[in-house]
Design an enzyme around this catalytic site. Sequence first.
Site: not given
Length: 281
Positions: A120, A53, A97
């Site tokens: 997200d 990322k 994460q």
Amino acid sequence: MGAKLIDGKAIAAEIRQALKVEIDQLRKQGIVPGLAVVLVGTDPASQTYVRSKQRACAEVGIRSEVKTLPPDVSQHDLVSLVDELNQDPQVHGILVQLPLPRHIDTDVIIRTIDPAKDVDGFHPINVGNLWAGSKEGFAPCTPAGIMELLRRTDIDPAGRNAVVIGRSNIVGKPMAALLLHKNATVTICHSHTRQLEEYCRQADILVVAIGRARFIKGEWIKPGATVIDVGMNRVDGVLCGDVDESARAVAGYITPVPGGVGPMTIAELLCNTVIAAKRIS
Ligand code: NAP
């Protein structure tokens, strides 16, 4: 005739290229999109995802920062960090994460993220926006990336039977919502589904997100169907999907693993970060 491969790697590269141009323009207006990634612990797979990322952010010109916390960090300290990032004007997107260590309540952390920075798309406000068909929120990156693959391959879900195998909040459920909004007739299957093969055989578009290597067999697939393989499984050190190789002889289109859905997930994360920056700035 084998299935045509949907080249997610190439499509993701095109998306990154277009984003780079857009970000260059934003920078001229004084807007530098910023993504903060929170990584708890030392799980090697999570570390690898976070590095990918970061690399992708650097490539397109998104400022990224990684906040690494020890595996025994308290929930209170993690909430405080997310709160700080919520307040930071240089941070437009926040990604925690997953998975988090067991002593941390993941729902609490997700709900702490400002929905306007939840790139997200996991916050309940964004989940609600998604199901309501509102464009205000953020769709989760993997299903959003799959919709983009379908769009760029000229596969219109309208009126098609779409079968989604897997009902996670990250992939299966939002995938079903997005296909429904594009007027597919959607069925969601899961581990309690009886006669899974029969559902597969009905699918014009089959999305498989179960996490079991090569589970879906070619003979379960409707000839000419579009098969989207989300699975990422390691077998003897080799990455493979949830769909068996035998599907390639039957399907019309199929995504490879690696090089199908995976690169699109990261591309969509970059897109969501730029959207967040434009909305917030
Ligand atoms: P997950 O949370 O473990 O969910 C798996 C789903 O599959 C569950 O809904 C489960 O049903 C269902 N399932 C398990 N065994 C089944 C069976 N035998 N028959 C039918 N359904 C079954 O996984 P996830 O996070 O959605 O991820 C799924 C896969 O996609 C994993 O391999 C993951 O690594 C991969 N993934 C890839 C990307 C990418 O960018 N390429 C992104 C995210 C995930 P129940 O709900 O009944 O338990």
